[in-house]
Design a protein around this motif. Structure first.
Motif, PDB file in Angstrom:
ATOM      1  N   ARG A  51       0.747  -1.313   0.015  1.00 43.10           N
ATOM      2  CA  ARG A  51       0.075   0.029   0.008  1.00 43.10           C
ATOM      3  C   ARG A  51       0.916   1.150  -0.089  1.00 43.10           C
ATOM      4  NH1 ARG A  51      -3.664   0.292   4.948  1.00 43.10           N
ATOM      5  NH2 ARG A  51      -1.620   0.756   5.920  1.00 43.10           N
ATOM      6  N   ASP A  84       2.487   1.471  -3.492  1.00 43.06           N
ATOM      7  CA  ASP A  84       1.614   1.898  -4.517  1.00 43.06           C
ATOM      8  C   ASP A  84       0.946   3.323  -4.319  1.00 43.06           C
ATOM      9  OD1 ASP A  84      -0.549   0.701  -6.402  1.00 43.06           O
ATOM     10  OD2 ASP A  84      -1.867   1.589  -5.005  1.00 43.06           O
ATOM     11  N   ARG A  85       0.936   3.821  -3.269  1.00 41.04           N
ATOM     12  CA  ARG A  85       0.369   5.326  -3.139  1.00 41.04           C
ATOM     13  C   ARG A  85       1.464   6.088  -3.808  1.00 41.04           C
ATOM     14  NH1 ARG A  85       0.525   5.679   2.125  1.00 41.04           N
ATOM     15  NH2 ARG A  85      -1.595   5.002   2.445  1.00 41.04           N
ATOM     16  N   GLN A 136       1.654   5.364  -7.870  1.00 45.16           N
ATOM     17  CA  GLN A 136       0.394   5.987  -8.405  1.00 45.16           C
ATOM     18  C   GLN A 136       0.347   7.402  -8.354  1.00 45.16           C
ATOM     19  OE1 GLN A 136      -1.826   3.881  -9.885  1.00 45.16           O
ATOM     20  NE2 GLN A 136      -0.652   2.065  -9.191  1.00 45.16           N
ATOM     21  N   HIS A 173       5.310  -8.868  -4.822  1.00 43.96           N
ATOM     22  CA  HIS A 173       4.555  -7.647  -5.290  1.00 43.96           C
ATOM     23  C   HIS A 173       5.478  -6.658  -5.212  1.00 43.96           C
ATOM     24  CE1 HIS A 173       0.514  -5.646  -5.789  1.00 43.96           C
ATOM     25  NE2 HIS A 173       1.342  -4.975  -6.866  1.00 43.96           N
ATOM     26  N   TYR A 221       7.150  -3.617  -7.594  1.00 44.72           N
ATOM     27  CA  TYR A 221       7.247  -2.112  -7.707  1.00 44.72           C
ATOM     28  C   TYR A 221       8.773  -1.558  -7.510  1.00 44.72           C
ATOM     29  CZ  TYR A 221       2.201  -1.175  -6.636  1.00 44.72           C
ATOM     30  OH  TYR A 221       0.903  -1.259  -6.891  1.00 44.72           O
ATOM     31  N   ALA A 270      -0.112   1.639 -14.637  1.00 42.06           N
ATOM     32  CA  ALA A 270      -0.374   2.001 -13.270  1.00 42.06           C
ATOM     33  C   ALA A 270      -1.470   0.681 -12.791  1.00 42.06           C
ATOM     34  CB  ALA A 270      -0.885   3.375 -13.073  1.00 42.06           C
ATOM     35  N   ASP A 271      -2.195   0.530 -13.598  1.00 46.29           N
ATOM     36  CA  ASP A 271      -3.583  -0.594 -13.074  1.00 46.29           C
ATOM     37  C   ASP A 271      -2.911  -1.704 -13.101  1.00 46.29           C
ATOM     38  OD1 ASP A 271      -5.360   1.630 -12.940  1.00 46.29           O
ATOM     39  OD2 ASP A 271      -6.125   1.136 -14.913  1.00 46.29           O
ATOM     40  N   SER A 312      -0.636  -2.177 -10.043  1.00 41.38           N
ATOM     41  CA  SER A 312      -1.397  -2.155  -8.510  1.00 41.38           C
ATOM     42  C   SER A 312      -2.008  -3.738  -8.612  1.00 41.38           C
ATOM     43  CB  SER A 312      -2.371  -1.304  -8.672  1.00 41.38           C
ATOM     44  OG  SER A 312      -2.924  -1.335  -7.504  1.00 41.38           O
ATOM     45  N   GLU A 313      -2.381  -4.343  -9.773  1.00 43.93           N
ATOM     46  CA  GLU A 313      -3.057  -5.459  -9.576  1.00 43.93           C
ATOM     47  C   GLU A 313      -2.427  -6.676 -10.166  1.00 43.93           C
ATOM     48  OE1 GLU A 313      -6.116  -4.969 -12.619  1.00 43.93           O
ATOM     49  OE2 GLU A 313      -7.144  -3.146 -11.517  1.00 43.93           O
TER      50      GLU A 313
END
Length: 372
Positions: free
Chosen positions: A179, A182-183, A186, A251, A255, A305-306, A309-310
């Motif tokens: 999280r 990702d913040r 993004q 994950h 990133y 970006a999607d 994240s996924e």
């Protein structure tokens, strides 16, 4: 003169006024883990030092816990080692001197100077050197109670207890690394997409001011880049050392592997904005459909970006990035200028950076972006 003197203060007020009281409440809410870790670590370290080890004036233990929690993002294990080693140097030098010269202002000056000298000679830097100096000050300034044992040993043990307790709190109450990163990523990608959209609009409307705003916005992204890099180091460490976050390691690695390529992408965006401004300023022919190519690149960034994240396979994003680079190549005018060629080249370079970030190798990128 007074106005010039008050300028930093006005800037400070402006910066703080940007955050409403509600924003600050949300910040506190996001920091609940840090608040919990700090509260538990300081009290537990102090309890162990005073009740288990029977140390008086065990202030080093909670201080060391705070330092380990706050100062060590991305390198907390190393921070604890440096903290303990620095304290060891400080208390060793301080105790040896105090035994011979006593306590007082001039003694403190001498103890601190020698602690820093000795620390430097043995290779201490940064936090470790700071702790060597501060521990020697505390050892000089605080007179231990009679019968409490060797102050050097107790201070060292307190620092060790505090540092280890702080590290344990990170392991047991870790932030959510996915999280957090990702913040950051993004926010970076949204800003990068907005820069490209503004550049495309500048080309479409042949508006130099929009190109200049895009350049200013791209240059202003450096704090985002720095924050993203720092967060990447921090979350990589958390995913590596905290058993509660081991399942997120893959994950997180996805990133963190993109950070360097994203940094390169924003550099390319700055060059793209600058060349677009130069092209318009010199009234050169605007390449047909180049704005569409850059809009397509901005759209591809949103898909990327999607996918990131996924944890998707990036197939759609890769296809859109290649298509944007192809459109830029086909949009080149017959009478090529230095600036129009640079614009097309930067679209290709930016697409390549994001393809790198998606996991493509150099050979795969060269193969996909070879439009001859």
């Amino acid at each position: 003169m007074n106005a010039a003197r008050d300028l930093p203060l006005r800037r400070l007020r402006l910066r703080y006024s940007d955050d409403s009281f509600i924003d600050r409440l949300w910040t506190i809410r996001r920091r609940w883990r840090l608040l919990l870790r700090l509260s538990l670590a300081t009290s537990l370290a102090f309890f162990i030092a005073t009740e288990v080890l029977d140390h008086e004036q065990a202030f080093f233990a909670p201080i060391a816990a705070i330092v380990a929690l706050i100062s060590g993002g991305g390198a907390r294990v190393r921070t604890v080692i440096e903290l303990v080693f620095g304290v060891a140097i400080g208390v060793l030098v301080g105790e040896l001197l105090i035994l011979g010269i006593g306590r007082g202002p001039w003694q403190m000056a001498l103890v601190v100077a020698l602690a820093v000298v000795v620390g430097t000679l043995v290779g201490l830097t940064g936090l470790a050197l700071t702790q060597a100096a501060t521990s020697s000050v505390l050892l000089t300034a605080v007179i231990p109670f009679a019968g409490t044992g060797n102050p050097a040993v107790t201070r060292f043990l307190d620092a060790l207890v505090g540092g280890l307790v702080g590290l344990v709190m990170v392991l047991l109450i870790p932030r959510n690394p996915v999280r957090d990163i990702d913040r950051e990523v993004q926010a970076f990608l949204r800003r990068l997409g907005s820069v490209l959209t503004l550049i495309a609009s500048a080309l479409r409307e042949q508006d130099i001011s929009q190109a200049d705003r895009a350049l200013a916005r791209a240059r202003g992204m450096q704090p985002l880049v720095d924050s993203m890099k720092e967060t990447a180091h921090n979350v990589a460490e958390i995913a590596r050392i905290s058993p509660m976050r081991w399942r997120q390691r893959a994950h997180v690695q996805l990133y963190t592997a993109t950070v360097i390529d994203l940094d390169n992408a924003v550099r390319d965006a700055r060059v793209l904005a600058r060349k677009t401004s130069a092209l318009l300023r010199h009234h050169e022919q605007v390449p047909a459909d180049m704005a569409l190519a850059i809009d397509a690149l901005a759209g591809a960034i949103g898909i990327f970006a999607d996918d990131l994240s996924e944890r998707d396979d990036f197939d759609e994003a890769r296809g859109e990035l290649v298509q944007a680079a192809r459109m830029a190549s086909l949009a080149m005018p017959e009478a090529v200028t230095m600036n129009s060629a640079s614009v097309a080249a930067q679209v290709r370079s930016l697409a390549a950076d994001l393809l790198y970030a998606s996991g493509y190798t150099r050979d795969e990128i060269d193969d996909r972006l070879d439009f001859d």
